[in-house]
Write an enzyme that holds these catalytic residues in place. Structure first.
Site, PDB file in Angstrom:
ATOM      1  N   ARG A  99      21.284  73.442  10.613  1.00  0.00           N
ATOM      2  CA  ARG A  99      21.693  72.063  10.309  1.00  0.00           C
ATOM      3  C   ARG A  99      22.871  71.671  11.165  1.00  0.00           C
ATOM      4  O   ARG A  99      23.605  72.535  11.671  1.00  0.00           O
ATOM      5  CB  ARG A  99      22.046  71.895   8.825  1.00  0.00           C
ATOM      6  CG  ARG A  99      23.285  72.646   8.377  1.00  0.00           C
ATOM      7  CD  ARG A  99      23.816  72.080   7.067  1.00  0.00           C
ATOM      8  NE  ARG A  99      24.842  72.891   6.447  1.00  0.00           N
ATOM      9  CZ  ARG A  99      26.145  72.834   6.732  1.00  0.00           C
ATOM     10  NH1 ARG A  99      26.593  72.013   7.671  1.00  0.00           N
ATOM     11  NH2 ARG A  99      27.007  73.587   6.088  1.00  0.00           N
ATOM     12  N   ASN A 101      26.607  70.345  11.768  1.00  0.00           N
ATOM     13  CA  ASN A 101      27.880  70.476  11.062  1.00  0.00           C
ATOM     14  C   ASN A 101      28.786  69.359  11.595  1.00  0.00           C
ATOM     15  O   ASN A 101      28.302  68.247  11.808  1.00  0.00           O
ATOM     16  CB  ASN A 101      28.424  71.905  11.241  1.00  0.00           C
ATOM     17  CG  ASN A 101      29.445  72.262  10.190  1.00  0.00           C
ATOM     18  OD1 ASN A 101      29.342  71.822   9.041  1.00  0.00           O
ATOM     19  ND2 ASN A 101      30.441  73.026  10.554  1.00  0.00           N
ATOM     20  N   GLU A 119      23.370  79.653   6.035  1.00  0.00           N
ATOM     21  CA  GLU A 119      24.370  80.606   5.543  1.00  0.00           C
ATOM     22  C   GLU A 119      23.865  81.360   4.319  1.00  0.00           C
ATOM     23  O   GLU A 119      23.346  80.748   3.384  1.00  0.00           O
ATOM     24  CB  GLU A 119      25.655  79.857   5.144  1.00  0.00           C
ATOM     25  CG  GLU A 119      26.456  79.350   6.321  1.00  0.00           C
ATOM     26  CD  GLU A 119      27.659  78.532   5.865  1.00  0.00           C
ATOM     27  OE1 GLU A 119      27.438  77.534   5.146  1.00  0.00           O
ATOM     28  OE2 GLU A 119      28.795  78.883   6.220  1.00  0.00           O
ATOM     29  N   ASN A 152      32.107  73.716  14.689  1.00  0.00           N
ATOM     30  CA  ASN A 152      32.980  73.063  13.717  1.00  0.00           C
ATOM     31  C   ASN A 152      33.841  71.976  14.356  1.00  0.00           C
ATOM     32  O   ASN A 152      33.372  71.256  15.231  1.00  0.00           O
ATOM     33  CB  ASN A 152      33.761  74.118  12.930  1.00  0.00           C
ATOM     34  CG  ASN A 152      33.640  73.876  11.440  1.00  0.00           C
ATOM     35  OD1 ASN A 152      33.687  72.734  11.005  1.00  0.00           O
ATOM     36  ND2 ASN A 152      33.487  74.928  10.671  1.00  0.00           N
ATOM     37  N   ASP A 206      38.453  75.682  10.776  1.00  0.00           N
ATOM     38  CA  ASP A 206      37.387  74.723  10.433  1.00  0.00           C
ATOM     39  C   ASP A 206      37.656  73.385  11.128  1.00  0.00           C
ATOM     40  O   ASP A 206      37.882  73.340  12.328  1.00  0.00           O
ATOM     41  CB  ASP A 206      37.313  74.637   8.898  1.00  0.00           C
ATOM     42  CG  ASP A 206      35.963  74.172   8.411  1.00  0.00           C
ATOM     43  OD1 ASP A 206      35.482  73.143   8.888  1.00  0.00           O
ATOM     44  OD2 ASP A 206      35.376  74.836   7.541  1.00  0.00           O
TER      45      ASP A 206
HETATM   46  C1  BGC Z   1      30.688  74.430   7.111  1.00  0.00           C
HETATM   47  C2  BGC Z   1      30.412  75.406   6.016  1.00  0.00           C
HETATM   48  C3  BGC Z   1      31.073  76.727   6.353  1.00  0.00           C
HETATM   49  C4  BGC Z   1      32.550  76.496   6.577  1.00  0.00           C
HETATM   50  C5  BGC Z   1      33.323  77.749   6.898  1.00  0.00           C
HETATM   51  C6  BGC Z   1      32.176  74.301   7.291  1.00  0.00           C
HETATM   52  O1  BGC Z   1      32.426  73.411   8.314  1.00  0.00           O
HETATM   53  O2  BGC Z   1      30.112  73.184   6.829  1.00  0.00           O
HETATM   54  O3  BGC Z   1      29.020  75.532   5.861  1.00  0.00           O
HETATM   55  O4  BGC Z   1      30.884  77.655   5.310  1.00  0.00           O
HETATM   56  O5  BGC Z   1      32.722  75.548   7.599  1.00  0.00           O
HETATM   57  O6  BGC Z   1      33.066  78.240   8.148  1.00  0.00           O
HETATM   58 CA    CA Z   2      34.023  71.595   9.186  1.00  0.00          CA
END
Ligand code: BGC
Ligand code: CA
Length: 302
Positions: A99, A101, A119, A152, A206
């Protein structure tokens, strides 16, 4: 610094993708697995949401009206008023469990967004099946990086000569030379590296934003912290602690762009922890008095 709650438990799954909209003085954000897009109007206090029906990982306004959202493996135009959704394209049709992000636009209005594998638990995805993409203004998708675990956060320096990009696993933030006219990236290097740092304090890098002095504000999952970091030295300049562990992203907002809005996730927080230790998981936070300012966010111009 002072941390306050803007919307308590706004997200039931993974709050993400905060975007401050100058026109409506609103914070837009998503609740990924719930498949919801949210709008919080800072002037009226109204909180509105649209259920899209599929995991939705970011929302950015579109110059021509409406929004672009990352939805599963699709990039979709969303009309907030009619709630109509129109698919722009579907990526990675051969990897249906991946998917999208996080995603964000550059200064000329291209959209940058990446994907990740399914995940098993937070931060344990199918390895190296994601990509980092750029959607140009003609709505054509370009692959900028492959073998991505969890694509991310991203942000640019004020002069637009550097792009910062979080590759959550292996807990690193990369920098690239960025060519704004062409959208080319080159000269990948690591500017933040948490691989040797304790997980309980630093967690998983993140979402992020940067301030007018090109310092990075990095939200960290499993860490309860947002760090202000100098990407030139890797030095931590300020640490903001939150009453929840799983912070996912942040953006500047407010009348002077000197407030930091932070999203959080409930995923990986047990029901017991949610009840007793971190009842605010999934909330939207605001941080004041951070001694920094950001710039207005950019929108998709395709
Ligand atoms: C993602 C999550 C992930 C988290 C930690 C987020 O941006 O959407 O699915 O678990 O980052 O890495
Ligand atoms: Ca994120």
């Amino acid at each position: 610094m002072s941390v306050s709650v803007v919307l308590k438990n706004a997200c039931t799954t993974c709050g993400e993708g905060p975007h401050w909209d100058e026109t409506t003085k609103s914070l837009f954000f998503v609740d990924i697995i719930a498949g919801d897009c949210h709008q919080w109007n800072s002037q009226t206090g109204d909180h509105d949401k649209i259920h899209t029906g599929n995991p939705t990982s970011f929302i950015v306004p579109r110059e021509k009206g409406g929004f672009v959202i990352g939805q599963g493996l699709k990039l979709v135009h969303l009309d907030w008023h009619t709630k109509t959704q129109k698919t722009i394209l579907t990526a990675e049709k051969d990897k249906p469990t991946n998917r999208f992000n996080d995603g964000k636009c550059d200064a000329v209005g291209r959209l940058w967004a990446g994907t990740m594998g399914k995940e098993k638990q937070p931060a344990v995805p199918d390895p190296e099946v994601g990509h980092f993409y750029m959607l140009d203004k003609e709505q054509k998708l370009h692959t900028m990086k492959d073998k991505v675990n969890i694509s991310n956060g991203l942000t640019w320096t004020v002069d637009n000569r550097t792009l910062f990009y979080t590759h959550s696993l292996p807990r690193k933030v990369f920098a690239y030379d960025f060519d704004l006219p062409s959208g080319n990236i080159s000269n990948e290097r690591v500017v933040i590296d948490f691989t040797e740092k304790p997980m309980d304090k630093f967690g998983i890098p993140d979402g992020m934003t940067s301030d007018l002095n090109d310092k990075i504000w990095l939200a960290c999952y499993f860490s309860s912290r947002v760090f202000q970091i100098d990407p030139e030295t890797g030095k931590i300049l300020q640490t903001i602690k939150f009453p929840v562990t799983n912070l996912t992203s942040c953006c500047f907002g407010g009348p002077n762009y000197d407030e930091l809005y932070v999203t959080s996730s409930t995923i990986g927080v047990t029901a017991d922890e949610l009840k007793h230790n971190q009842p605010l998981a999934g909330s939207i936070f605001k941080v004041n008095n951070i001694n920094a300012k950001g710039a207005p966010a950019t929108v998709y111009q395709g």
